[in-house]
Every structure is written in structure tokens, then in C-alpha cells.
Scaffold this motif. Structure first.
Motif, mmCIF file in Angstrom:
data_model
loop_
_atom_site.group_PDB
_atom_site.id
_atom_site.type_symbol
_atom_site.label_atom_id
_atom_site.label_comp_id
_atom_site.label_asym_id
_atom_site.label_seq_id
_atom_site.Cartn_x
_atom_site.Cartn_y
_atom_site.Cartn_z
ATOM 1 N N MET A 1 0.825 -1.208 0.000
ATOM 2 C CA MET A 1 0.000 0.000 0.000
ATOM 3 C C MET A 1 0.864 1.266 0.000
ATOM 4 O O MET A 1 0.502 2.267 -0.616
ATOM 5 C CB MET A 1 -0.935 -0.011 1.203
ATOM 6 C CG MET A 1 -2.042 -1.047 1.097
ATOM 7 S SD MET A 1 -3.254 -0.954 2.439
ATOM 8 C CE MET A 1 -2.313 -1.642 3.793
ATOM 9 N N VAL B 1 -5.407 -4.375 1.497
ATOM 10 C CA VAL B 1 -6.169 -3.673 2.539
ATOM 11 C C VAL B 1 -6.884 -4.669 3.446
ATOM 12 O O VAL B 1 -6.864 -4.538 4.679
ATOM 13 C CB VAL B 1 -7.181 -2.689 1.921
ATOM 14 C CG1 VAL B 1 -8.132 -2.146 2.985
ATOM 15 C CG2 VAL B 1 -6.454 -1.535 1.242
ATOM 16 N N HIS C 1 -4.379 -6.542 5.609
ATOM 17 C CA HIS C 1 -3.841 -5.634 6.620
ATOM 18 C C HIS C 1 -4.852 -5.426 7.751
ATOM 19 O O HIS C 1 -4.506 -5.493 8.931
ATOM 20 C CB HIS C 1 -3.508 -4.292 5.951
ATOM 21 C CG HIS C 1 -2.574 -3.441 6.738
ATOM 22 N ND1 HIS C 1 -1.220 -3.685 6.805
ATOM 23 C CD2 HIS C 1 -2.788 -2.325 7.497
ATOM 24 C CE1 HIS C 1 -0.644 -2.768 7.566
ATOM 25 N NE2 HIS C 1 -1.573 -1.928 8.002
ATOM 26 N N GLY D 1 -9.793 3.553 7.014
ATOM 27 C CA GLY D 1 -10.741 2.635 6.395
ATOM 28 C C GLY D 1 -12.020 3.340 5.976
ATOM 29 O O GLY D 1 -12.520 3.140 4.862
ATOM 30 N N ILE E 1 -11.298 5.629 2.934
ATOM 31 C CA ILE E 1 -11.191 4.920 1.657
ATOM 32 C C ILE E 1 -12.577 4.714 1.049
ATOM 33 O O ILE E 1 -12.781 4.927 -0.153
ATOM 34 C CB ILE E 1 -10.472 3.568 1.841
ATOM 35 C CG1 ILE E 1 -8.989 3.796 2.146
ATOM 36 C CG2 ILE E 1 -10.622 2.700 0.586
ATOM 37 C CD1 ILE E 1 -8.239 2.532 2.545
#
Length: 223
Positions: free
Chosen positions: A23, A76, A79, A120, A123
Motif C-alpha cells: 500500500m 487492505v 492488513h 478505512g 477509503i
């Protein structure tokens, strides 16, 4: 074997480190691309179109872009899941408070979890705003990313959401890069200072680079 590695704490930390570095590489490229907005609408829109034609004629239109998106989604998800499970494991291992106060951690360390939640949510908002146009203000224009970006940062809430998220990103990178280096075995007493310097510089450059876009719109340099 893969399940055994994933179930271990070291395995989850390794997944976090590798996915985080993937990322990070994307963020560096994304920031550089974003700064093209200072060269005008033609340059920025051309860059956005180029992203959809990368790899042609071997790759079909947008195939490379979708491949990148899939890799990012996997990174993502890996993670976030590993971070959540490690957090839960840490809480279960220490269900009660320490009798003696623990050494005071840095601000970035103490806000890693909340920073991850903020990023989060950002995004999701960012995709709905500038990719699908679902929550976009001013009327989303397909194929006109320059105008869409200007529209977003012409609103006070668009600026606030973006800038707060980028500050959280900077703190996340500052601590996360160094932690990833330790997990992957790159850290040592001799290298720690250099790694922390690289982490600080990366965090500062990425934060400043991303925030430069809404600042450019707010000041009228980008219009």
C-alpha cells in the motif's frame, strides 16, 4: 503450512508488514499522480486516461487498472484482518490493566488503531466520492477527474475529511514503516536511526503531497 503461518503472531505481523509496504508503494505513486493537477486540467485528465490504457495492446482497456485495484483490495483486507486479530489477541493476553504504568508510547503508536479505522472509513468515502460519484458534490462528471477533484475540495467538509485522513495517514506511516522493517528483519541497533528517519521523511512527504491538492483548490491555484 499456510494456515499454520497465518495462525501464528509472527505470521500475522508479516502479513501486516508486507501488505502495508504494498500500500505504501501505491501511495507514493498515487501522490505523484495527484500532483499533476498543478499542471492543469489537460495534463491531469490525460494522466487519468493513461491509467486505463496501461499495458495496451497486450492488456485490454482498464485490465491493468483493475489488476492494481484487486491487489490493493487484497492488501487492505489482509492488513485490516491481521491488525484486528492481533489486537484481539493482545487484549486476550492482557485482559486487565498493567499494575505498573507502561512506558509512554509515541502519539503515532497510541493512535495506530484509531488511525486505521479513520483511514478505512476514508477509503470508502473517497471511492464513493471520486470513483463512483455516489456522494460527490456539484454533479459528478465521468471522464473529467480534474473538475471532480475541484468540486470536492470546493466544499469545506471535503477539505476537512481529506486533511484529517491524510494527517492520520502520516502518523500511520511513521510508525508502520518502522514496525514493518522490524518484523521483516531489516531493523538493528545500527539501522534503527536510519529507518526511523526514512519513516519520518516518508510520512512528511506523503502527508504534505496529498494535502497540497486541497490546499491548491482552496487557495485558487487549482481552479
Amino acid at each position: 503450512m499456510a494456515r499454520t503461518v497465518w495462525d501464528s503472531t509472527v505470521g500475522k505481523k508479516t502479513v501486516m508488514a508486507v501488505s502495508g509496504l504494498i500500500m505504501l508503494l501505491y501511495l507514493v505513486a498515487h501522490m505523484i499522480g495527484n500532483l499533476k493537477i498543478y499542471f492543469g486540467a489537460g495534463e491531469f485528465n490525460h494522466y487519468a486516461h493513461w491509467l486505463r490504457t496501461v499495458g495496451e495492446p497486450f492488456m485490454h482497456y482498464e485490465w491493468t487498472l483493475w489488476l492494481i485495484r484487486v491487489v490493493l483490495v487484497v492488501a487492505v483486507a489482509a492488513h485490516a484482518v491481521s491488525a484486528f486479530q492481533l489486537s484481539r489477541r493482545d487484549i486476550k493476553a492482557r485482559p486487565t490493566r498493567y499494575v505498573h504504568a507502561r512506558p509512554r508510547a509515541s502519539y503515532a503508536t497510541r493512535t495506530m488503531r484509531w488511525g486505521g479505522v479513520i483511514l478505512g472509513l476514508f477509503i470508502v468515502w473517497h471511492i464513493l466520492d471520486l470513483t463512483t460519484g455516489t456522494v460527490h458534490s456539484g454533479g459528478f462528471q465521468e471522464g473529467h477527474p480534474y473538475q471532480n477533484v475541484v468540486d470536492t475540495f470546493s466544499t469545506w467538509y471535503g477539505d476537512v475529511i481529506y486533511i484529517v485522513a491524510m494527517l492520520a495517514l502520516g502518523l500511520h506511516i511513521r510508525h508502520g514503516f518502522w514496525s514493518a522493517a522490524q518484523t521483516l528483519g531489516a531493523g538493528s541497533r545500527r539501522r534503527d536511526r536510519a529507518l526511523k528517519t526514512v519513516a519520518n521523511v516518508l510520512a512528511l512527504l506523503l502527508t504534505a503531497g496529498f494535502i497540497a491538492v486541497p490546499v491548491g483548490v482552496m487557495t485558487g491555484v487549482v481552479s
